[in-house]
Design a protein around this motif. Structure first.
Motif, PDB file in Angstrom:
ATOM      1  N   VAL A 154       2.998  -4.525  -5.686  1.00 17.32           N
ATOM      2  CA  VAL A 154       3.956  -3.480  -6.033  1.00 17.32           C
ATOM      3  C   VAL A 154       4.152  -3.543  -7.542  1.00 17.32           C
ATOM      4  O   VAL A 154       4.829  -4.437  -8.048  1.00 17.32           O
ATOM      5  N   THR A 155       3.526  -2.635  -8.256  1.00 17.81           N
ATOM      6  CA  THR A 155       3.551  -2.674  -9.720  1.00 17.81           C
ATOM      7  C   THR A 155       4.472  -1.587 -10.276  1.00 17.81           C
ATOM      8  O   THR A 155       4.794  -0.607  -9.588  1.00 17.81           O
ATOM      9  N   ASP A 156       4.841  -1.759 -11.552  1.00 15.18           N
ATOM     10  CA  ASP A 156       5.676  -0.750 -12.212  1.00 15.18           C
ATOM     11  C   ASP A 156       4.945   0.590 -12.292  1.00 15.18           C
ATOM     12  O   ASP A 156       5.557   1.645 -12.155  1.00 15.18           O
ATOM     13  N   ASP A 157       3.628   0.547 -12.511  1.00 15.28           N
ATOM     14  CA  ASP A 157       2.866   1.805 -12.596  1.00 15.28           C
ATOM     15  C   ASP A 157       2.898   2.576 -11.275  1.00 15.28           C
ATOM     16  O   ASP A 157       3.055   3.798 -11.263  1.00 15.28           O
ATOM     17  N   LEU A 158       2.754   1.851 -10.175  1.00 18.87           N
ATOM     18  CA  LEU A 158       2.815   2.530  -8.864  1.00 18.87           C
ATOM     19  C   LEU A 158       4.208   3.091  -8.605  1.00 18.87           C
ATOM     20  O   LEU A 158       4.356   4.199  -8.075  1.00 18.87           O
TER      21      LEU A 158
END
Length: 199
Positions: A154-158
């Motif tokens: 779960v990334t900031d970009d997603l």
């Protein structure tokens, strides 16, 4: 809460629908149509109940042997005014390094998870973080028909892309503008195919 409530709250399932085809948002949010329940959708609901029973008995994450579970919640309904999203998460599992969202799909997997499923799972992770006040570092998409799972960070970009998607959904509804079809190959499996032909 129903999908007819205030526009600032968007059901997470619409995030998935947008990435399948933005036109579906027009039919749901502007024209107020409901998706036709197909035979496979009805079958999926039955399988969902069975899967929920199995999940409650599991001692490891998504039934695999890698990580032991410390806590488990199923069908968690969360509303976030801050994110402008709401939805019911299939499974929230606590493991040693935090919380994990598990999204079950009652279909066979392909080589990689569909982008619609990825953004749906990430949106649920965002809701879970806010509700539980704990970080969600990964999400698991399980394709129940062949037992295959994909783990996502779960990334900031997603997360940013989920919020971008929500803004595009609001724009379609506010402007009442029919989006163009993004991928005609998907029309064959779309519950709105018949409606779409008439527009």
């Amino acid at each position: 809460m129903s999908e007819d409530d205030d526009i600032h709250l968007i059901p997470v399932t619409w995030i998935k629908q947008y990435h399948f085809c933005p036109r579906i948002i027009y039919y749901l949010g502007v024209l107020g149509y409901k998706e036709r329940v197909t035979e496979s959708m009805a079958e999926g609901r039955d399988l969902h109940i069975d899967e929920e029973r199995r999940a409650k008995r599991r001692k490891t994450l998504a039934g695999e042997r890698k990580e032991l579970t410390r806590g488990f919640w199923s069908r968690v309904h969360i509303v976030s005014e801050r994110l402008g999203l709401y939805g019911s998460i299939d499974e929230v599992v606590e493991v040693d390094d935090g919380l994990v969202v598990v999204e079950n799909k009652f279909m066979k997997s392909s080589k990689k998870p569909h982008s619609a499923h990825i953004y749906q799972a990430i949106a649920y992770a965002m809701l879970v973080e806010e509700f539980f006040h704990k970080p969600v570092r990964k999400a698991v998409i399980r394709y129940v028909r062949d037992g295959r799972s994909f783990e996502l960070r779960v990334t900031d970009d997603l997360k940013k892309h989920v919020l971008w998607t929500a803004s595009k959904i609001r724009s379609i509804i506010e402007k009442e503008k029919l989006p163009r079809i993004m991928n005609r190959r998907r029309c064959r499996s779309c519950g709105f195919q018949r409606v779409c032909k008439d527009v």
